[in-house]
Design a protein around this motif. Sequence first.
Motif, PDB file in Angstrom:
ATOM      1  N   ARG A  14       0.905  -1.434   0.198  1.00 61.76           N
ATOM      2  CA  ARG A  14       0.029   0.083   0.106  1.00 61.76           C
ATOM      3  C   ARG A  14       1.042   1.233   0.003  1.00 61.76           C
ATOM      4  NH1 ARG A  14      -2.632  -3.196   4.237  1.00 61.76           N
ATOM      5  NH2 ARG A  14      -2.193  -1.492   5.937  1.00 61.76           N
ATOM      6  N   LEU A  15       1.990   0.954   0.685  1.00 65.34           N
ATOM      7  CA  LEU A  15       3.010   2.334   1.035  1.00 65.34           C
ATOM      8  C   LEU A  15       3.608   2.698  -0.656  1.00 65.34           C
ATOM      9  CD1 LEU A  15       4.396   1.741   4.447  1.00 65.34           C
ATOM     10  CD2 LEU A  15       2.537   3.792   3.892  1.00 65.34           C
ATOM     11  N   GLU A  16       4.076   1.454  -1.042  1.00 62.28           N
ATOM     12  CA  GLU A  16       5.029   1.610  -2.194  1.00 62.28           C
ATOM     13  C   GLU A  16       3.898   2.074  -3.446  1.00 62.28           C
ATOM     14  OE1 GLU A  16       6.145  -2.302  -3.104  1.00 62.28           O
ATOM     15  OE2 GLU A  16       7.864  -2.035  -1.714  1.00 62.28           O
ATOM     16  N   ARG A  17       2.757   1.767  -3.607  1.00 61.96           N
ATOM     17  CA  ARG A  17       1.919   2.189  -4.529  1.00 61.96           C
ATOM     18  C   ARG A  17       1.285   3.615  -4.386  1.00 61.96           C
ATOM     19  NH1 ARG A  17      -1.826  -2.769  -7.041  1.00 61.96           N
ATOM     20  NH2 ARG A  17      -0.030  -4.001  -7.709  1.00 61.96           N
ATOM     21  N   PHE A  20       3.407   6.205  -5.556  1.00 61.12           N
ATOM     22  CA  PHE A  20       3.166   6.465  -6.971  1.00 61.12           C
ATOM     23  C   PHE A  20       1.782   7.106  -7.276  1.00 61.12           C
ATOM     24  CE2 PHE A  20       2.465   4.970 -11.478  1.00 61.12           C
ATOM     25  CZ  PHE A  20       3.693   5.218 -11.891  1.00 61.12           C
ATOM     26  N   GLY A  21       1.080   7.253  -6.048  1.00 56.29           N
ATOM     27  CA  GLY A  21      -0.500   7.948  -6.224  1.00 56.29           C
ATOM     28  C   GLY A  21      -1.377   7.133  -6.341  1.00 56.29           C
ATOM     29  N   ILE A  22      -1.307   5.675  -6.486  1.00 55.18           N
ATOM     30  CA  ILE A  22      -2.424   4.761  -6.288  1.00 55.18           C
ATOM     31  C   ILE A  22      -3.092   4.581  -4.712  1.00 55.18           C
ATOM     32  CG2 ILE A  22      -3.022   2.393  -6.648  1.00 55.18           C
ATOM     33  CD1 ILE A  22      -0.390   2.215  -8.535  1.00 55.18           C
ATOM     34  N   LYS A  23      -4.484   4.917  -4.916  1.00 63.69           N
ATOM     35  CA  LYS A  23      -5.370   4.668  -3.658  1.00 63.69           C
ATOM     36  C   LYS A  23      -5.177   3.309  -3.393  1.00 63.69           C
ATOM     37  CE  LYS A  23      -9.111   6.285  -5.267  1.00 63.69           C
ATOM     38  NZ  LYS A  23      -9.055   6.786  -6.575  1.00 63.69           N
ATOM     39  N   PRO A  24      -5.046   3.028  -2.007  1.00 59.57           N
ATOM     40  CA  PRO A  24      -5.062   1.559  -1.405  1.00 59.57           C
ATOM     41  C   PRO A  24      -6.699   1.093  -1.785  1.00 59.57           C
ATOM     42  CG  PRO A  24      -4.375   3.034   0.320  1.00 59.57           C
ATOM     43  CD  PRO A  24      -4.825   4.057  -1.022  1.00 59.57           C
ATOM     44  N   ILE A 208      -2.165   2.353 -12.126  1.00 53.72           N
ATOM     45  CA  ILE A 208      -1.505   0.696 -11.998  1.00 53.72           C
ATOM     46  C   ILE A 208      -0.838   0.188 -13.068  1.00 53.72           C
ATOM     47  CG2 ILE A 208      -2.188  -1.638 -11.529  1.00 53.72           C
ATOM     48  CD1 ILE A 208      -4.887  -0.506 -10.047  1.00 53.72           C
ATOM     49  N   GLY A 209      -1.273   0.520 -14.304  1.00 58.49           N
ATOM     50  CA  GLY A 209      -0.516   0.168 -15.510  1.00 58.49           C
ATOM     51  C   GLY A 209       0.898   0.763 -15.589  1.00 58.49           C
ATOM     52  N   SER A 210       0.750   2.024 -15.422  1.00 60.11           N
ATOM     53  CA  SER A 210       1.970   2.785 -15.180  1.00 60.11           C
ATOM     54  C   SER A 210       2.945   2.243 -14.238  1.00 60.11           C
ATOM     55  CB  SER A 210       1.632   4.416 -15.233  1.00 60.11           C
ATOM     56  OG  SER A 210       0.964   4.931 -16.073  1.00 60.11           O
ATOM     57  N   PHE A 211       2.376   2.124 -13.043  1.00 56.20           N
ATOM     58  CA  PHE A 211       3.197   1.499 -11.997  1.00 56.20           C
ATOM     59  C   PHE A 211       3.825   0.334 -12.174  1.00 56.20           C
ATOM     60  CE2 PHE A 211       3.534  -1.014  -8.075  1.00 56.20           C
ATOM     61  CZ  PHE A 211       4.363   0.029  -7.308  1.00 56.20           C
TER      62      PHE A 211
END
Length: 266
Positions: A14-17, A20-24, A208-211
């Motif tokens: 959750r922290l790594e994402r 990158f701006g991805i919501k949990p 998510i795809g970009s990440f």
Amino acid sequence: MRLLIVEGNKEQTRLERGAFGIKPYHLMFQEMLGGLVPKAQTDFAFPADVASELPTAGQIKKYDGVLWTGSSLSVLDESPDVEQQLNFAEEVFKSGVPFYGSCWGMQVATVVAGGKVALSKNGLEFGISKPIDLTPLGRQNPLTSHRKGTYSALCIHFDEVTKVPENALILAGNAHSKVQAMTFDYKKGSFFGVQYHPEFSSSDMALIGSFLAEKLVKSDAFNSLEEVQEFCLSLREQKGIPPEISDYQLHTQEIMAWLKLIAGKQ
């Protein structure tokens, strides 16, 4: 209506994402439910966090429904964060509270109820799913009968259900995975889940795809990083996206149908 949202990812993910701006995922679910059932109260559980305190079956009974998110984990891994989630799913079924799962949530429920999950022979299904068709049972079931024809959904999964639990009804499938939607009863509870992610918006999927861009190329889902970015841009700009995905109300139909069904049983 009071709902418990179960986060499938561990804190580190959750922290790594999040960086990158991805919501949990649990917050994606909360945001979705805020639009579908604005008056609903939501609480969270984090069984992937091994030190997390989790409600017992008796405490889960105060909820009208439990919704389980996706995850980057695999039920094939023998790790504490997976084992604790399987144990918590048992508690949900013991409680008798209606249980919904997206992707990982369906896989966890399947394994706990005696079914099997394995790495798909077709590899990764990512982005926009292959066309999904309802089974004859799915065309009759109130959880999926709102789909009047073949449809697509946002998805990301390597694993798939290979053996359904006893008494399970397969409601939808596609060329990638024969179980794309399913319902079954186990212990005191009822379960409904899908292999895709109705809760994702196109912008969620683009992030998510970009990440995951490098992993997606290594998995042969795309030929190059440029191809991944082009796809993510098409998601963000809603270009060439099926209407049942670009229209969020249409994309979340299965969850809305489940919410209506459990509301009717109160």
